[in-house]
Design an enzyme around this catalytic site. Structure first.
Site: not given
Length: 157
Positions: A52-53
């Site tokens: 993420h991410f």
């Protein structure tokens, strides 16, 4: 009214969630049935930063909300006779105002607005370096208590 602190080991008496989803490092002040403050340092090696991410890691909003809910849980479960009780979300409304990046510390504060028949309503906010990162209105329940007041569920645990 004066409060008290909880270290990482003492938090486990009042919050049933464990690593890797425990989002409280330290409770700096809790006034049972009223409020709590604490923090979480999001270490650079947290498991969720890899996904993420990739290349632009940040703390998911759901985990920011979870941290606030856990702190609200502590404000409730530090009341007499409630230590170790399991809580559940009923509802929430949240606003994310800034990303929280690897290595940043989120300071949190929650206020319990009401506690009745196993239902707690509260507000909370998370801050990074004094800047508001997230705010939430939350409703949580302790099912063991709530079930005593539901028709057809009296006495069920």
């Amino acid at each position: 009214m004066e409060g008290f602190c909880l270290d990482s080991e003492e938090i486990r008496k009042y919050e049933q969630i464990r690593e890797p989803l425990l989002m409280l490092d330290h409770v700096t002040n809790v006034i049972p049935g009223k409020s709590a403050s604490g923090y979480k340092v999001f270490q650079e090696d947290e498991w969720f930063f890899k996904i993420h991410f990739p290349g632009e890691p940040n703390v998911p909003g759901a985990f920011q909300l979870e941290a606030l809910a856990q702190l609200l849980t502590v404000a409730v479960t530090t009341l007499p006779g409630l230590a170790g009780k399991t809580t559940r979300f009923i509802s929430f409304e949240m606003k994310c105002k800034r990303e929280i990046l690897p290595g940043e510390k989120m300071d949190m504060e929650v206020t319990l607005l009401s506690w009745r028949r196993g239902i707690a309503k509260g507000t909370g906010r998370g801050m990074v370096n004094g800047e508001i990162a997230c705010e939430a209105e939350m409703v949580i329940t302790i099912p063991d208590i709530l079930n005593q007041f539901l028709p057809g569920k009296r006495g069920l645990q």
